[in-house]
Scaffold this active site. Structure first.
Site, PDB file in Angstrom:
ATOM      1  CE  LYS A  95      33.874  -2.990  68.127  1.00 47.60           C
ATOM      2  NZ  LYS A  95      33.764  -3.387  66.726  1.00 47.60           N
ATOM      3  CB  VAL A  96      39.288  -8.571  66.379  1.00 52.33           C
ATOM      4  CG1 VAL A  96      39.582  -9.175  65.007  1.00 52.33           C
ATOM      5  CG2 VAL A  96      40.577  -8.410  67.182  1.00 52.33           C
ATOM      6  CG  ASN A  97      35.615  -4.511  63.835  1.00 56.68           C
ATOM      7  OD1 ASN A  97      35.081  -4.802  64.904  1.00 56.68           O
ATOM      8  ND2 ASN A  97      36.029  -3.293  63.559  1.00 56.68           N
TER       9      ASN A  97
ATOM     10  CB  THR B  42      13.545 -19.400  60.568  1.00 55.00           C
ATOM     11  OG1 THR B  42      12.775 -19.720  61.729  1.00 55.00           O
ATOM     12  CG2 THR B  42      14.101 -20.701  59.976  1.00 55.00           C
ATOM     13  CG  HIS B  43      11.187 -15.248  60.756  1.00 53.90           C
ATOM     14  ND1 HIS B  43      10.485 -14.434  59.898  1.00 53.90           N
ATOM     15  CD2 HIS B  43      10.736 -16.513  60.527  1.00 53.90           C
ATOM     16  CE1 HIS B  43       9.632 -15.161  59.181  1.00 53.90           C
ATOM     17  NE2 HIS B  43       9.773 -16.425  59.551  1.00 53.90           N
TER      18      HIS B  43
ATOM     19  CB  THR C 238      34.434   5.499  17.483  1.00 54.43           C
ATOM     20  OG1 THR C 238      33.259   4.841  17.003  1.00 54.43           O
ATOM     21  CG2 THR C 238      35.293   5.914  16.307  1.00 54.43           C
TER      22      THR C 238
ATOM     23  CG  ASP D 163      43.240   3.352   4.298  1.00 55.18           C
ATOM     24  OD1 ASP D 163      42.006   3.395   4.456  1.00 55.18           O
ATOM     25  OD2 ASP D 163      43.906   4.273   3.781  1.00 55.18           O
TER      26      ASP D 163
ATOM     27  CG  ASN E 266      29.550   0.851  14.575  1.00 62.89           C
ATOM     28  OD1 ASN E 266      30.092   1.588  15.397  1.00 62.89           O
ATOM     29  ND2 ASN E 266      28.789   1.317  13.594  1.00 62.89           N
TER      30      ASN E 266
ATOM     31  CB  SER F   6      38.113  -0.010  67.581  1.00 63.36           C
ATOM     32  OG  SER F   6      37.763   1.262  68.086  1.00 63.36           O
TER      33      SER F   6
ATOM     34  CD  GLU G  18      32.921  -5.135  58.941  1.00 65.43           C
ATOM     35  OE1 GLU G  18      32.345  -5.121  60.032  1.00 65.43           O
ATOM     36  OE2 GLU G  18      33.976  -4.492  58.707  1.00 65.43           O
TER      37      GLU G  18
END
Length: 461
Positions: free
Chosen positions: A321-323, A184-185, A102, A129, A138, A315, A328
């Site tokens: 280092k490259v992520n 798999t697994h 409201t 009005d 509502n 990093s 992510e």
């Protein structure tokens, strides 16, 4: 120095309002009462709320429920606000407010009344009005929730998913021929083509896209016309239909009255269903993003099947280092969407008798999920999938050492004999072909054909 104020009045009495504010007493009361998160309602929701007010004004004028000059002024005021660069400064009411929304509804009513009155100069436009004619919070807030969700779904998320599906198809066409070790697994399994793996991703996204597209017509069913409890009190009998016609003309989407206003006010089942479909998409995207992270892992001590595009240093302490930053980021989006769905599920249960009383929360979370998934889908397509490079030598090296290829010999030598060959090949670190040639009567040329990874991706037949 104390800010300058003016005195506004509502049914509860006088309130001091900032002198330059377009809103009035009820909005100011909400600002004072709901200082919980300092998080305003989403801009997409506010824009949909202004469209709802414009469509209502147009419908009321056409049904002779509002004087033409007042209705047109409300319509013009809405259009002005939608073009205003400072739009959100006029809508300070936060998410955690009255459960019906409201306060947000009255915020829009007061702002539009102020601007419409200025346009008319000699005529005072009433928030209740005139701007709110034939409406209740509502039915208006559930309606705006659906309008904003329909716009986000049709205008942002579905096109983003179209782009993701096309990117996957393009990648299958360009790199799908590569043969790789299946897993798999997380353990070595039978080989498959990269195109088959990406095709699985594509099928996931396509299925979620179809589910979302199928929900759109239901999202376009609106509660407007039910007013306070679903009976339509104070609204013209034709208001709901005329409103949907006007809104459809304003938005380009096809809206229609809900088949039952009592359900549309008291429950938020459609929002819950849409959120559930968004959660399903989040689960699919998280699986894809995590697969990309695994496939990119390394570059020396991981799988190193692909190389994602280098976007930034990875990093602050380890040079070079490259992520996998995009996958992510996508997984975090997916976690957020899953959390939003839990809150929406709980909120959907809060339909007490004739009204759900967690509407602002549902609207906020639903729109945030739609926006996040739209952006994440585009990022995943454009900055991860389209640009990754396949490490063909690495794929071939892993295939040559995969003892599970011996599965192709099961029908010739039996499971136990094949298992013995696989164990020996693994223990001695030798190619499965060499060990099978020693432990079976099958000639080497035939073994080469039977153990050819590329043929095994088609079932080996």
């Amino acid at each position: 120095m104390k800010p300058a104020t003016r005195i506004e009045r509502d049914s509860m009495g006088e309130v001091a309002v900032p002198v330059d504010a377009l809103y009035g007493a009820q909005t100011q009361r909400a600002v004072q009462n709901f200082a919980i998160s300092q998080q305003a309602m989403p801009e997409r929701f506010i824009r949909a709320l202004l469209l709802q007010k414009a469509a209502a004004a147009r419908a009321n004028v056409s049904l002779a429920q509002l004087p033409e000059d007042i209705g047109h002024a409300i319509d013009r005021a809405s259009a002005q606000l939608l073009q205003a660069p400072d739009l959100m400064t006029h809508f300070p009411v936060e998410v955690f407010q009255t459960g019906s929304g409201t306060s947000s509804n009255m915020n829009a009513n007061e702002v539009l009344a102020t601007l419409a009155s200025r346009l008319l100069s000699s005529t005072a436009v009433s928030p209740n009005d005139h701007v709110n004619a034939g409406q209740s919070s509502n039915d208006s807030i559930p309606t705006v929730l659906h309008i904003s969700a329909a716009q986000a779904l049709s205008g942002e998320l579905l096109p983003a998913l179209d782009g993701l599906v096309q990117t996957l198809k393009d990648k299958i066409a360009s790199d799908g021929h590569h043969v790789k070790t299946g897993r798999t697994h997380l353990m070595d399994a039978m080989p498959l083509r990269l195109g088959q793996e990406l095709g699985g991703w594509c099928a996931q996204v396509d299925a979620r896209r179809a589910q979302l597209r199928a929900l759109l017509p239901t999202v376009c069913e609106l509660a407007q016309g039910g007013t306070a409890v679903g009976t339509g009190i104070n609204a013209h009998p034709q208001f709901a239909q005329r409103f949907c016609e006007e809104l459809s003309a304003l938005t380009g989407l096809t809206f229609r009255p809900a088949p039952d206003f009592f359900a549309a006010l008291s429950a938020q089942d459609t929002a819950v269903a849409l959120s559930g479909a968004l959660k399903g998409l989040a689960v699919s995207l998280m699986k894809i993003a995590n697969d990309l992270r695994w496939m990119n892992s390394g570059p020396l001590a991981g799988l190193a099947e692909i190389e994602l595009q280098a976007l930034q240093p990875g990093s602050s302490i380890m040079p070079g280092k490259v992520n996998p930053v995009i996958p992510e980021a996508v997984t975090m989006v997916c976690a957020q969407v899953i959390g939003h769905d839990t809150a929406i599920t709980i909120a959907g249960q809060s339909g007490n008798f004739q009204l759900n009383v967690m509407l602002p929360l549902i609207a906020h979370n639903l729109l945030d999920s739609l926006a996040l998934l739209s952006s994440a889908s585009r990022a995943l397509a454009e900055q991860a999938i389209a640009a990754f490079r396949v490490n063909e030598p690495g794929l071939q090296q892993a295939l040559a050492r995969n003892p599970i290829l011996v599965t192709a010999l099961n029908r010739e030598i039996g499971y136990l004999k094949a298992a013995a060959i696989a164990k020996r090949a693994y223990a001695e670190g030798r190619p499965i072909l060499d060990v099978a040639a020693e432990m079976t009567e099958i000639d080497r040329v035939t073994l080469q054909q039977m153990l050819d990874p590329s043929k095994l991706t088609d079932g080996g037949l």
